[in-house]
Scaffold this motif. Structure first.
Motif, PDB file in Angstrom:
ATOM      1  N   ASN A   1      -1.681  -1.364  -3.953  1.00 29.45           N
ATOM      2  CA  ASN A   1      -2.870  -0.626  -3.522  1.00 29.45           C
ATOM      3  C   ASN A   1      -2.503   0.829  -3.238  1.00 29.45           C
ATOM      4  OD1 ASN A   1      -4.865  -2.963  -3.154  1.00 29.45           O
ATOM      5  ND2 ASN A   1      -3.175  -3.611  -1.818  1.00 29.45           N
ATOM      6  N   VAL A   2      -3.460   1.721  -3.500  1.00 31.29           N
ATOM      7  CA  VAL A   2      -3.256   3.148  -3.275  1.00 31.29           C
ATOM      8  C   VAL A   2      -4.396   3.684  -2.426  1.00 31.29           C
ATOM      9  CG1 VAL A   2      -3.331   5.422  -4.387  1.00 31.29           C
ATOM     10  CG2 VAL A   2      -1.905   3.606  -5.348  1.00 31.29           C
ATOM     11  N   MET A   3      -4.037   4.458  -1.415  1.00 27.90           N
ATOM     12  CA  MET A   3      -5.021   5.190  -0.607  1.00 27.90           C
ATOM     13  C   MET A   3      -4.685   6.673  -0.728  1.00 27.90           C
ATOM     14  SD  MET A   3      -5.805   4.865   3.464  1.00 27.90           S
ATOM     15  CE  MET A   3      -7.330   5.448   4.181  1.00 27.90           C
ATOM     16  N   ALA A   4      -5.500   7.409  -1.466  1.00 22.93           N
ATOM     17  CA  ALA A   4      -5.279   8.834  -1.700  1.00 22.93           C
ATOM     18  C   ALA A   4      -6.382   9.621  -1.002  1.00 22.93           C
ATOM     19  CB  ALA A   4      -5.264   9.137  -3.194  1.00 22.93           C
ATOM     20  N   ILE A   5      -5.989  10.559  -0.142  1.00 24.72           N
ATOM     21  CA  ILE A   5      -6.938  11.248   0.732  1.00 24.72           C
ATOM     22  C   ILE A   5      -6.831  12.757   0.518  1.00 24.72           C
ATOM     23  CG2 ILE A   5      -7.734  11.471   3.117  1.00 24.72           C
ATOM     24  CD1 ILE A   5      -5.732   9.135   3.767  1.00 24.72           C
ATOM     25  N   GLY A   6      -7.969  13.399   0.369  1.00 20.33           N
ATOM     26  CA  GLY A   6      -8.001  14.857   0.322  1.00 20.33           C
ATOM     27  C   GLY A   6      -7.044  15.454  -0.683  1.00 20.33           C
ATOM     28  N   CYS A   7      -7.138  14.999  -1.939  1.00 24.42           N
ATOM     29  CA  CYS A   7      -6.229  15.481  -2.972  1.00 24.42           C
ATOM     30  C   CYS A   7      -6.966  15.463  -4.301  1.00 24.42           C
ATOM     31  CB  CYS A   7      -4.956  14.635  -3.022  1.00 24.42           C
ATOM     32  SG  CYS A   7      -5.259  12.885  -3.428  1.00 24.42           S
ATOM     33  N   SER A   8      -6.227  15.516  -5.384  1.00 28.87           N
ATOM     34  CA  SER A   8      -6.828  15.484  -6.720  1.00 28.87           C
ATOM     35  C   SER A   8      -5.740  15.116  -7.719  1.00 28.87           C
ATOM     36  CB  SER A   8      -7.436  16.855  -7.068  1.00 28.87           C
ATOM     37  OG  SER A   8      -6.437  17.851  -7.042  1.00 28.87           O
TER      38      SER A   8
ATOM     39  N   ALA B   1      -1.667   1.535 -15.196  1.00 25.86           N
ATOM     40  CA  ALA B   1      -1.636   1.290 -13.750  1.00 25.86           C
ATOM     41  C   ALA B   1      -2.181  -0.098 -13.424  1.00 25.86           C
ATOM     42  CB  ALA B   1      -2.447   2.356 -13.029  1.00 25.86           C
ATOM     43  N   ARG B   2      -1.714  -0.665 -12.336  1.00 24.62           N
ATOM     44  CA  ARG B   2      -2.160  -1.995 -11.916  1.00 24.62           C
ATOM     45  C   ARG B   2      -2.774  -1.987 -10.519  1.00 24.62           C
ATOM     46  NH1 ARG B   2       3.422  -5.323 -13.345  1.00 24.62           N
ATOM     47  NH2 ARG B   2       3.784  -4.407 -15.422  1.00 24.62           N
ATOM     48  N   ALA B   3      -2.731  -0.867  -9.858  1.00 23.34           N
ATOM     49  CA  ALA B   3      -3.165  -0.794  -8.465  1.00 23.34           C
ATOM     50  C   ALA B   3      -4.678  -0.756  -8.338  1.00 23.34           C
ATOM     51  CB  ALA B   3      -2.561   0.456  -7.802  1.00 23.34           C
ATOM     52  N   ARG B   4      -5.131  -1.040  -7.143  1.00 28.67           N
ATOM     53  CA  ARG B   4      -6.511  -0.773  -6.748  1.00 28.67           C
ATOM     54  C   ARG B   4      -6.502   0.526  -5.955  1.00 28.67           C
ATOM     55  NH1 ARG B   4      -9.150  -4.650  -3.295  1.00 28.67           N
ATOM     56  NH2 ARG B   4      -7.317  -4.290  -1.998  1.00 28.67           N
TER      57      ARG B   4
ATOM     58  N   LEU C   1       0.848  -1.194   0.000  1.00 30.54           N
ATOM     59  CA  LEU C   1       0.000   0.000   0.000  1.00 30.54           C
ATOM     60  C   LEU C   1       0.877   1.235   0.000  1.00 30.54           C
ATOM     61  CD1 LEU C   1      -2.897   1.340   0.500  1.00 30.54           C
ATOM     62  CD2 LEU C   1      -2.287   1.281   2.939  1.00 30.54           C
ATOM     63  N   VAL C   2       0.493   2.212  -0.819  1.00 30.44           N
ATOM     64  CA  VAL C   2       1.069   3.555  -0.731  1.00 30.44           C
ATOM     65  C   VAL C   2      -0.076   4.480  -0.346  1.00 30.44           C
ATOM     66  CG1 VAL C   2       2.228   5.442  -1.931  1.00 30.44           C
ATOM     67  CG2 VAL C   2       2.841   3.069  -2.447  1.00 30.44           C
ATOM     68  N   ALA C   3       0.107   5.236   0.741  1.00 29.88           N
ATOM     69  CA  ALA C   3      -0.980   6.053   1.275  1.00 29.88           C
ATOM     70  C   ALA C   3      -0.491   7.445   1.624  1.00 29.88           C
ATOM     71  CB  ALA C   3      -1.585   5.383   2.524  1.00 29.88           C
ATOM     72  N   GLY C   4      -1.390   8.415   1.458  1.00 31.19           N
ATOM     73  CA  GLY C   4      -1.054   9.776   1.853  1.00 31.19           C
ATOM     74  C   GLY C   4      -2.209  10.711   1.590  1.00 31.19           C
ATOM     75  N   GLY C   5      -2.180  11.846   2.272  1.00 30.83           N
ATOM     76  CA  GLY C   5      -3.182  12.877   2.064  1.00 30.83           C
ATOM     77  C   GLY C   5      -2.527  14.166   1.617  1.00 30.83           C
ATOM     78  N   CYS C   6      -3.288  15.002   0.922  1.00 30.45           N
ATOM     79  CA  CYS C   6      -2.793  16.290   0.430  1.00 30.45           C
ATOM     80  C   CYS C   6      -1.587  16.025  -0.479  1.00 30.45           C
ATOM     81  CB  CYS C   6      -2.471  17.204   1.596  1.00 30.45           C
ATOM     82  SG  CYS C   6      -2.235  18.935   1.164  1.00 30.45           S
TER      83      CYS C   6
END
Length: 363
Positions: A163-170, A298-301, A139-144
């Motif tokens: 897997n990717v967890m992207a929070i509060g970004c664009s 891309a291959r991630a979820r 998992l790669v995760a981060g916000g902003c």
């Protein structure tokens, strides 16, 4: 708790066309890495953070900036995962950046440091990943700004993240974000203590850093929280006579105290310039290239998380990205959470994210 350091004498070619002949990255890690490296999580930090995401407060030391999220049984469970966080290239938490010694004369780079992009930061993290013997991040995760990095990982190194967890970004910085970052930079430019970036060895530019802290609060604390916490509560009566700089309202006093706290932060104002410029320039689909094409390889979820009252990154921006990801054939869920903390909720209320991430990784 000092970070681990790893040097890369081979250097790095940057998006700007310039090169760093050599550099180092500072990083922290928590938990044990599995023999096959399959349980590694990379946390990507926000603009003004460092690599110390986890860890409780020690005497004379603040807690990790995501300490409520990193640890046994927490959002990033160190009983199950090896959690890694590196200070970005251009940072001032141990990684090579404007405050680092220039190899030619040993003086701080200052504004001689080449501009780095979000993708450059990710390239440097990729080199760290290989150094640590991790074939693929679970998992790669981060916000902003951390969310920018997480998305970039899946585009530029699709084989290296599951897997990717992207929070509060664009997928790109909006016009509001461009304005916000320019205000932050101007507050530093206008401080005489900045000395055109050559402030090292002198008093730091307190005024610019203080104004940075106060302006940031307007985006990290929603109007609802300000009203509930402060309203128009007075701390002093109106004075007769001339103008007084002393605060009359509790909110004014809070902002002044916050700005004074910024004085003690071990943070280089030049790093704010470089990282904010990297955020301003961030654009995964320049010339309005369709997002589904950008993420075609891309291959991630993807787990995308927005907050309903996030002024910086409205939920519809990540919803557009989620639709494009699904159109490209990727598994992508988008959740809009409600928190009075707005953009800052992912840092201060990580427990809201726990059931989402637990279900996402269980699939």
């Amino acid at each position: 708790m000092k970070p681990e350091l790893v040097a890369f004498p081979e250097g790095l070619k940057l998006d700007s066309g310039q090169s760093l002949p050599e550099f180092q990255l500072a990083y922290h890690r928590w938990g044990e890495l599995a023999d096959d490296g399959s349980n590694a999580i990379l946390l990507c930090h926000t603009m003004t953070s460092d690599a110390r995401a986890g860890g409780e407060a020690a005497p004379g030391q603040r807690p990790g900036w995501w300490s409520r999220a990193v640890g046994p049984g927490r959002l990033f469970d160190t009983n199950r995962y090896c959690v890694v966080c590196s200070n970005v290239l251009g940072g001032c938490g141990g990684s090579t950046g404007p405050s680092s010694p220039h190899p030619e004369d040993g003086r701080p780079y200052g504004l001689r440091f080449p501009q780095v992009s979000i993708q450059d930061m990710v390239r440097a993290q990729r080199m760290l990943q290989l150094h640590l013997g991790i074939p693929c991040w679970h998992l790669v995760a981060g916000g902003c700004m951390g969310g920018f990095q997480a998305l970039s990982w899946s585009v530029h190194f699709p084989e290296a993240v599951k897997n990717v967890m992207a929070i509060g970004c664009s997928a790109r910085s909006s016009s509001l974000s461009l304005a916000f970052f320019e205000v932050l930079r101007q507050s530093i430019y206008l401080d005489p203590g900045w000395r055109e970036g050559d402030h090292y060895g002198h008093d730091r530019c307190w005024r610019g850093m203080a104004l940075n802290a106060m302006v940031g609060t307007l985006f990290w604390m929603t109007p609802e929280v300000m009203e509930q916490r402060f309203a128009r509560q007075r701390v002093a009566a109106a004075e007769s006579g001339g103008f007084s700089r002393e605060p009359r309202f509790a909110l004014e006093k809070f902002l002044q105290q916050l700005s004074q706290g910024a004085y003690g932060q071990n943070f280089d104002p030049n790093t704010i310039l470089y990282t904010s410029r990297a955020c301003s320039d961030f654009d995964l689909h320049p010339q309005d290239q369709p997002l589904e094409e950008v993420f075609a390889e891309a291959r991630a979820r993807y787990l995308l998380v927005s907050y309903a009252n996030d002024l910086r990154y409205p939920a519809e921006q990540l919803e557009q990205l989620g639709q494009a990801l699904r159109k490209a054939g990727h598994q992508a869920s988008h959740h809009v959470l409600s928190s009075p903390l707005g953009h800052g909720a992912f840092l201060y209320e990580p427990e809201l994210l726990l059931p989402l991430l637990r279900d996402f990784l269980a699939d």
